[in-house]
Design an enzyme around this catalytic site. Structure first.
Site, mmCIF file in Angstrom:
data_model
loop_
_atom_site.group_PDB
_atom_site.id
_atom_site.type_symbol
_atom_site.label_atom_id
_atom_site.label_comp_id
_atom_site.label_asym_id
_atom_site.label_seq_id
_atom_site.Cartn_x
_atom_site.Cartn_y
_atom_site.Cartn_z
ATOM 1 N N HIS A 33 0.827 -1.203 0.000
ATOM 2 C CA HIS A 33 0.000 0.000 0.000
ATOM 3 C C HIS A 33 0.865 1.257 0.000
ATOM 4 O O HIS A 33 0.503 2.263 -0.618
ATOM 5 C CB HIS A 33 -0.945 -0.004 1.202
ATOM 6 C CG HIS A 33 -2.145 -0.869 1.012
ATOM 7 N ND1 HIS A 33 -3.431 -0.379 0.955
ATOM 8 C CD2 HIS A 33 -2.260 -2.198 0.833
ATOM 9 C CE1 HIS A 33 -4.280 -1.369 0.768
ATOM 10 N NE2 HIS A 33 -3.593 -2.483 0.691
ATOM 11 N N ASP A 64 -5.673 6.076 2.662
ATOM 12 C CA ASP A 64 -5.800 4.707 2.188
ATOM 13 C C ASP A 64 -7.213 4.198 2.472
ATOM 14 O O ASP A 64 -7.882 4.656 3.405
ATOM 15 C CB ASP A 64 -4.769 3.825 2.891
ATOM 16 C CG ASP A 64 -4.743 2.403 2.360
ATOM 17 O OD1 ASP A 64 -3.921 2.121 1.472
ATOM 18 O OD2 ASP A 64 -5.555 1.578 2.833
ATOM 19 N N THR A 66 -6.859 1.063 -3.769
ATOM 20 C CA THR A 66 -5.880 0.309 -4.549
ATOM 21 C C THR A 66 -6.542 -0.725 -5.446
ATOM 22 O O THR A 66 -5.900 -1.249 -6.359
ATOM 23 C CB THR A 66 -4.868 -0.386 -3.621
ATOM 24 O OG1 THR A 66 -5.571 -1.173 -2.652
ATOM 25 C CG2 THR A 66 -4.006 0.633 -2.897
#
Length: 248
Positions: free
Chosen positions: A16, A119, A141
């Site tokens: 990540h 994130d 992602t």
């Protein structure tokens, strides 16, 4: 020209972090006024992560990395370890953001904080962005189709009280706006077919909706139907930034 600063908060872990840095590179390449601070959460120390950060820092003066204190996840909640760990980091995030805002207010030459990029597993930090009056953006992602599926499941569960676990072993199908064909419920991602995973996914989808935008690792030619499905105004703006492939 007034300088601007974004704060990126990647989830702990190499994959990540690398993906986040690659997106940040795209942004700074497009605007010379922009600098980026990364707030690094660590479940434990990894020399590989430290080496990667050192190499990125050496290559760009517009990137800055700040290590946050290493707290341990809640041992009484192992199934939810990542999310409990992220919650422990919120005070440290708030402290670092406060320092950036104070520096900008006290020094005319310092960049202005213009947003937090979080994130997909760091949605609790939306509250920090709100507290400082700056927009928050989610960096996903995964692709746009998964995002569309999560939003659809969350809407069905919240508005129509549909529980996908009830159809786990049936032949039921879902009509999902981001997909061209009906989707068999029994082949939903496994985390949507167990109580713990579904609860987390629903909570995440609700938090995604609270953000000011979602940055997705995809491109329109690959997932045009999924990206177009977000144009109804029921979700935050979705920005495709891919393909973002982790360098070897």
């Amino acid at each position: 020209m007034k300088k601007a600063e974004l704060v990126f908060i990647p989830a702990p872990g190499m994959s990540h972090l690398v993906s986040t840095v690659e997106v940040a590179k795209l942004l700074v390449d497009r605007d010379e006024r922009l600098s980026i601070t990364f707030l690094i959460m660590k479940l434990r120390s990894y020399s590989k992560i430290d080496s990667f950060i050192d190499s990125v820092s050496a290559a760009s003066i517009r990137f800055r990395f700040i290590d946050l204190p290493e707290d341990e996840p809640d041992p009484n909640n192992p199934d939810n370890a990542l999310f409990s760990f992220v919650e422990t980091q919120k005070p440290y995030i708030k402290e670092e953001v406060s320092k950036l805002v104070s520096l900008s207010d006290s020094s005319p030459g310092s960049p202005t904080l213009v947003g937090l990029v979080l994130d997909m597993f760091c949605t609790p930090m939306i509250e920090v962005a709100n507290e400082f009056g700056v927009p928050s953006y989610i960096f996903l992602t995964s692709g746009a189709t998964l995002l569309g599926l999560l939003f659809h499941i969350q809407a069905l569960h919240g508005e129509q009280k549909v529980d996908p676990m009830e159809f786990k072993d049936s032949g039921a199908e879902l009509i999902v706006p981001c997909l061209a064909n009906p989707y068999p419920v029994k082949v939903l991602p496994s985390f949507l077919l167990n109580k713990e995973g579904l609860s987390i996914a629903l909570a995440q989808a609700r938090r995604f909706r609270e953000s000011n935008g979602i940055i997705v690792n995809t491109f329109e030619e690959l997932e045009s139907r999924a990206i177009n499905s977000f144009s109804n105004g029921n979700t935050p703006p979705v920005y495709p930034v891919g393909p973002n492939v982790e360098p070897q």
